[in-house]
Design a protein around this motif. Structure first.
Motif, PDB file in Angstrom:
ATOM      1  N   GLY A   1      32.155  46.928  -7.598  1.00  0.00           N
ATOM      2  CA  GLY A   1      32.061  48.370  -7.446  1.00  0.00           C
ATOM      3  C   GLY A   1      30.662  48.875  -7.762  1.00  0.00           C
ATOM      4  O   GLY A   1      29.923  48.273  -8.543  1.00  0.00           O
ATOM      5  N   VAL A   2      30.305  49.982  -7.134  1.00  0.00           N
ATOM      6  CA  VAL A   2      29.034  50.657  -7.403  1.00  0.00           C
ATOM      7  C   VAL A   2      29.351  51.991  -8.062  1.00  0.00           C
ATOM      8  O   VAL A   2      30.147  52.774  -7.538  1.00  0.00           O
ATOM      9  CB  VAL A   2      28.230  50.877  -6.110  1.00  0.00           C
ATOM     10  N   ASN A   3      28.755  52.249  -9.213  1.00  0.00           N
ATOM     11  CA  ASN A   3      29.039  53.454  -9.994  1.00  0.00           C
ATOM     12  C   ASN A   3      27.756  54.243 -10.253  1.00  0.00           C
ATOM     13  O   ASN A   3      26.665  53.659 -10.277  1.00  0.00           O
ATOM     14  CB  ASN A   3      29.663  53.069 -11.337  1.00  0.00           C
TER      15      ASN A   3
ATOM     16  N   GLY B   1      40.467  46.513  -5.886  1.00  0.00           N
ATOM     17  CA  GLY B   1      40.411  46.107  -7.284  1.00  0.00           C
ATOM     18  C   GLY B   1      39.042  46.342  -7.890  1.00  0.00           C
ATOM     19  O   GLY B   1      38.917  46.750  -9.058  1.00  0.00           O
ATOM     20  N   ALA B   2      37.999  46.108  -7.102  1.00  0.00           N
ATOM     21  CA  ALA B   2      36.636  46.319  -7.595  1.00  0.00           C
ATOM     22  C   ALA B   2      36.301  47.792  -7.742  1.00  0.00           C
ATOM     23  O   ALA B   2      35.380  48.157  -8.481  1.00  0.00           O
ATOM     24  CB  ALA B   2      35.634  45.664  -6.646  1.00  0.00           C
ATOM     25  N   ALA B   3      37.036  48.653  -7.053  1.00  0.00           N
ATOM     26  CA  ALA B   3      36.744  50.079  -7.074  1.00  0.00           C
ATOM     27  C   ALA B   3      37.432  50.815  -8.222  1.00  0.00           C
ATOM     28  O   ALA B   3      37.030  51.924  -8.580  1.00  0.00           O
ATOM     29  CB  ALA B   3      37.157  50.724  -5.747  1.00  0.00           C
TER      30      ALA B   3
ATOM     31  N   GLU C   1      22.188  59.925  -2.808  1.00  0.00           N
ATOM     32  CA  GLU C   1      21.783  60.956  -1.868  1.00  0.00           C
ATOM     33  C   GLU C   1      22.908  61.543  -1.016  1.00  0.00           C
ATOM     34  O   GLU C   1      22.784  62.669  -0.522  1.00  0.00           O
ATOM     35  CB  GLU C   1      20.702  60.405  -0.921  1.00  0.00           C
ATOM     36  N   ASP C   2      23.995  60.818  -0.799  1.00  0.00           N
ATOM     37  CA  ASP C   2      25.018  61.246   0.153  1.00  0.00           C
ATOM     38  C   ASP C   2      26.276  61.762  -0.550  1.00  0.00           C
ATOM     39  O   ASP C   2      26.540  61.419  -1.702  1.00  0.00           O
ATOM     40  CB  ASP C   2      25.414  60.088   1.079  1.00  0.00           C
ATOM     41  N   HIS C   3      27.052  62.532   0.180  1.00  0.00           N
ATOM     42  CA  HIS C   3      28.372  62.944  -0.297  1.00  0.00           C
ATOM     43  C   HIS C   3      29.427  62.020   0.293  1.00  0.00           C
ATOM     44  O   HIS C   3      29.403  61.712   1.488  1.00  0.00           O
ATOM     45  CB  HIS C   3      28.681  64.378   0.125  1.00  0.00           C
ATOM     46  N   PHE C   4      30.355  61.573  -0.533  1.00  0.00           N
ATOM     47  CA  PHE C   4      31.465  60.752  -0.057  1.00  0.00           C
ATOM     48  C   PHE C   4      32.632  60.944  -1.021  1.00  0.00           C
ATOM     49  O   PHE C   4      32.451  61.397  -2.156  1.00  0.00           O
ATOM     50  CB  PHE C   4      31.067  59.272   0.029  1.00  0.00           C
ATOM     51  N   VAL C   5      33.808  60.590  -0.572  1.00  0.00           N
ATOM     52  CA  VAL C   5      35.011  60.686  -1.401  1.00  0.00           C
ATOM     53  C   VAL C   5      35.373  59.304  -1.918  1.00  0.00           C
ATOM     54  O   VAL C   5      35.472  58.346  -1.151  1.00  0.00           O
ATOM     55  CB  VAL C   5      36.188  61.264  -0.591  1.00  0.00           C
ATOM     56  N   GLY C   6      35.567  59.176  -3.232  1.00  0.00           N
ATOM     57  CA  GLY C   6      36.012  57.904  -3.800  1.00  0.00           C
ATOM     58  C   GLY C   6      34.873  57.018  -4.256  1.00  0.00           C
ATOM     59  O   GLY C   6      33.958  57.468  -4.955  1.00  0.00           O
ATOM     60  N   LYS C   7      34.892  55.766  -3.825  1.00  0.00           N
ATOM     61  CA  LYS C   7      34.004  54.749  -4.373  1.00  0.00           C
ATOM     62  C   LYS C   7      33.252  53.985  -3.281  1.00  0.00           C
ATOM     63  O   LYS C   7      33.673  53.909  -2.131  1.00  0.00           O
ATOM     64  CB  LYS C   7      34.817  53.741  -5.200  1.00  0.00           C
ATOM     65  N   LEU C   8      32.145  53.371  -3.703  1.00  0.00           N
ATOM     66  CA  LEU C   8      31.376  52.434  -2.889  1.00  0.00           C
ATOM     67  C   LEU C   8      31.598  51.028  -3.438  1.00  0.00           C
ATOM     68  O   LEU C   8      31.686  50.842  -4.653  1.00  0.00           O
ATOM     69  CB  LEU C   8      29.880  52.768  -2.942  1.00  0.00           C
ATOM     70  N   VAL C   9      31.664  50.039  -2.548  1.00  0.00           N
ATOM     71  CA  VAL C   9      31.967  48.677  -2.962  1.00  0.00           C
ATOM     72  C   VAL C   9      31.050  47.693  -2.249  1.00  0.00           C
ATOM     73  O   VAL C   9      30.766  47.835  -1.050  1.00  0.00           O
ATOM     74  CB  VAL C   9      33.443  48.326  -2.668  1.00  0.00           C
ATOM     75  N   ILE C  10      30.606  46.673  -2.996  1.00  0.00           N
ATOM     76  CA  ILE C  10      29.838  45.559  -2.450  1.00  0.00           C
ATOM     77  C   ILE C  10      30.803  44.410  -2.191  1.00  0.00           C
ATOM     78  O   ILE C  10      31.568  44.018  -3.079  1.00  0.00           O
ATOM     79  CB  ILE C  10      28.744  45.102  -3.435  1.00  0.00           C
ATOM     80  N   THR C  11      30.780  43.852  -0.992  1.00  0.00           N
ATOM     81  CA  THR C  11      31.599  42.679  -0.685  1.00  0.00           C
ATOM     82  C   THR C  11      30.729  41.435  -0.774  1.00  0.00           C
ATOM     83  O   THR C  11      29.583  41.422  -0.321  1.00  0.00           O
ATOM     84  CB  THR C  11      32.234  42.781   0.699  1.00  0.00           C
ATOM     85  N   ILE C  12      31.280  40.377  -1.362  1.00  0.00           N
ATOM     86  CA  ILE C  12      30.491  39.173  -1.654  1.00  0.00           C
ATOM     87  C   ILE C  12      31.203  37.949  -1.069  1.00  0.00           C
ATOM     88  O   ILE C  12      32.419  37.821  -1.186  1.00  0.00           O
ATOM     89  CB  ILE C  12      30.314  39.008  -3.175  1.00  0.00           C
TER      90      ILE C  12
END
Length: 333
Positions: free
Chosen positions: A38-40, A128-130, A322-333
């Protein structure tokens, strides 16, 4: 293995993808193959070196790997690890603190079980990561410090954010009345998907009047992520004996101390980092297990707005800042 490393504090260009040695778990640790991270917002603060100065929190020492939230598969366990086995699907949080240099922006991490819980079989790794840091923060704010009860009313600022959209669902899961502030164009999603009973445009010049008209007796609990902006409104909106829990904001002072005293309000400042850094507080994994139970039902979901591959971590941080979004950003590995 690949990991996003920082050799210096700074902007997004301080994040570099490097090849580093895979960690070896100690007797009380386990090796996890990370499938998603997850990115926080807190990741950007640690990246810039803004955490630790003049606070009790620990800033990781350079060089280090960023990232708090993760989901993946257990590959090895230490001799003293009993609750987990190789092959278990897991998720967790807490790697952003100075207690560990094993950040989640990596293919493998070696960490103690106190950071981890089992991920329900039906839940994808990206969800799960979010959920980790946002879920732990929301749970502690509403239930541990806010003592939110069924039927009570709560005001959750920033309902479209990572913590906010989880907090709405947690409150709704116990049949609390859920009020939230957000952008007006997010209102339908917050009501239909996350259980908001009322959504107020945070740009409104009459925000306090609108909240008090909806709940004339005042709200029992306020969750505030911008105390420098909303603390005065929170005090006005809270009912007698209410709880205000603030999880963010560069500043914030109680301008109407008399009203706060007269209504016997509790104002609590908190950070989820303390669950990892302070042994006298509850174990992170205990809260994660509660969240896992709700994820297994229709009661809770982590809304993933965007996913990025590990090599696009700088772009993920740009979106976060910089951006507006709803919820979370996630990195996939």
């Amino acid at each position: 293995m690949r990991a996003v490393r920082q050799q210096s504090f700074g902007g997004r260009d301080a994040l570099t993808l490097e090849s580093v040695q895979k960690p070896t778990p100690g007797p009380q640790e386990m090796l996890i193959e990370v499938r998603a991270a997850g990115v926080n917002p807190t990741d950007t603060y640690y990246r810039e070196g803004k955490v630790g100065d003049d606070t009790p929190l620990n800033q990781p020492t350079l060089p280090f790997t960023l990232g708090s939230d993760f989901a993946g598969i257990v590959r090895e366990v230490g001799d003293h690890v009993t609750r987990f086995n190789p092959g278990d699907r897991v998720f967790g949080t807490g790697l952003h603190t100075g207690r560990t240099q094993q950040g989640a922006y990596a293919e493998y991490i070696a960490i103690p079980p106190s950071f981890v819980a089992h991920l329900p079989a039906a839940i994808e790794f990206r969800e799960g990561a979010a959920i980790g840091l946002a879920g732990v923060t929301a749970w502690r704010a509403l239930f541990d410090y806010g003592t939110l009860k069924p039927g009570a009313a709560c005001l959750i600022h920033g309902g479209s954010g990572g913590v906010g959209h989880v907090a709405l669902q947690l409150a709704d899961s116990i049949n609390a009345t859920t009020l939230t502030t957000a952008r007006s164009d997010d209102a339908q999603l917050l009501e239909q998907e996350f259980g908001a009973d009322r959504v107020f445009d945070y740009h409104s010049d009459n925000l306090l009047a609108e909240v008090t008209a909806a709940v004339p007796d005042g709200v029992n609990v306020v969750l505030d992520h911008m105390s420098d902006e909303y603390l005065g409104l929170d005090i006005e909106a809270a009912r007698f004996g209410g709880h205000i829990v603030t999880i963010g904001g560069a500043d914030g002072h109680i301008s109407d101390g008399f009203r706060a005293r007269a209504n016997e309000l509790t104002v609590h400042f908190m950070t989820a980092a303390n669950l990892v850094e302070r042994p006298e507080l509850p174990d992170v994994s205990a809260v994660l297990r509660q969240l896992a139970g709700l994820l297994s039902k229709p009661d809770l979901t982590a809304h993933v707005a965007h996913t990025y591959p590990l090599e696009e971590i700088q772009d993920a941080h740009r979106t976060m800042e910089e951006d507006h979004f709803v919820g979370k950003l996630v990195i996939t590995i």
